[in-house]
Design an enzyme around this catalytic site. Sequence first.
Site, mmCIF file in Angstrom:
data_model
loop_
_atom_site.group_PDB
_atom_site.id
_atom_site.type_symbol
_atom_site.label_atom_id
_atom_site.label_comp_id
_atom_site.label_asym_id
_atom_site.label_seq_id
_atom_site.Cartn_x
_atom_site.Cartn_y
_atom_site.Cartn_z
ATOM 1 C CE1 TYR A 46 -3.354 -2.582 -0.127
ATOM 2 C CE2 TYR A 46 -3.892 -2.066 2.334
ATOM 3 C CZ TYR A 46 -4.114 -2.936 1.065
ATOM 4 O OH TYR A 46 -5.100 -3.958 0.954
ATOM 5 C CB SER A 200 -14.725 -3.866 -2.843
ATOM 6 O OG SER A 200 -13.380 -3.474 -3.410
ATOM 7 N N PRO A 201 -16.792 -3.714 0.141
ATOM 8 C CG PRO A 201 -16.703 -2.847 2.422
ATOM 9 C CD PRO A 201 -15.864 -3.140 1.293
ATOM 10 C CG LEU A 202 -19.533 0.638 0.534
ATOM 11 C CD1 LEU A 202 -19.358 2.328 0.566
ATOM 12 C CD2 LEU A 202 -20.556 0.288 1.401
ATOM 13 N N GLY A 203 -19.053 -2.458 -2.971
ATOM 14 C CA GLY A 203 -19.226 -2.758 -4.493
ATOM 15 C C GLY A 203 -19.179 -1.590 -5.350
ATOM 16 C CG PHE A 206 -21.973 5.038 -3.428
ATOM 17 C CD1 PHE A 206 -23.166 5.843 -3.093
ATOM 18 C CD2 PHE A 206 -21.611 4.066 -2.449
ATOM 19 C CE1 PHE A 206 -23.591 5.735 -1.887
ATOM 20 C CE2 PHE A 206 -22.204 4.065 -1.286
ATOM 21 C CZ PHE A 206 -23.156 4.720 -0.842
ATOM 22 C CB THR A 207 -19.759 3.819 -10.052
ATOM 23 O OG1 THR A 207 -19.617 2.620 -9.814
ATOM 24 C CG2 THR A 207 -18.903 4.718 -9.281
#
Length: 284
Positions: A46, A200-203, A206-207
């Site tokens: 990172y 990436s739990p929100l996948g 939002f897009t």
Amino acid sequence: MSLSRIISGTMNWGSWGANYSSTEISELIKCAYENGINTFDHADIYGGYTTEEAFGEGFKLSGIDRKEVIFISKCGIMYPCEKLKIDVKHYDYSRSHIIKSVENSLKNLNTNYLDCLLLHRPSPIMDIHEISDTIDYLIDKKMIKSFGVSNFTVSQMSLLEKYIKVSYNQINFSLTNYEPMFDGTLDYMQINNIKPMAYSPLGNYFTSNNKTLLDKVKKMCLKYSCHEDEVLLSWILRHNSGILPVIGSSKEERIARSSKAEKINIELIDWFELLEASMGKRLP
């Protein structure tokens, strides 16, 4: 000590994202800790091999007792960057590299042990015997407390488990990336007592241009008096395998808000309504 149900991922805290100072990182750590998040997810690569050190400096400033938190880190990816001038991205799971990576993480994080070490991605030519012997050595030396993998398939987990206990697998899972529920990944982990972590739990919510899904999530926001990201996290937490979402936010308000998802007891019918909306069709 148990991992918190929500894990704070640090990938975006350094130069790959917010590029926070040690003082700003310290405030993020305290925000997470004060909201019940005691687990922090790292990887040696990172920030081009710089974020762990920045976090370590921030953690010292936080004043939090090391025994009160859990540090996860990952190794294995050889990433071309300023600090590693190589021509080709590749994977190295040799004994010498794994040990060196752990030693570097311990130094950068200002700690003498990792609570968990993950192999970052599977290598097509990894030597399972060498890996298992090395992990046994690191556990015996108390340099790591537990071991897991990331992005491993069912067959790759099964192969590794012939020689060493795999305690975790960090996978890409969310309401918009639900395949691990149907391809045997989560089934295998439950059968073999491997705890899933979900990055990436929100996948791509939002897009997304899936208007049906967007409308359904907003409907749930009204029903449960919460924000969209809380609905998405609570959907993951409802799964019986005990998935631990790794949130990637570098914003205090979103870190604080994410912990509230644990308090949402999403109803069965609502869980399936969201899944159907994401799939774009009824379940078989």
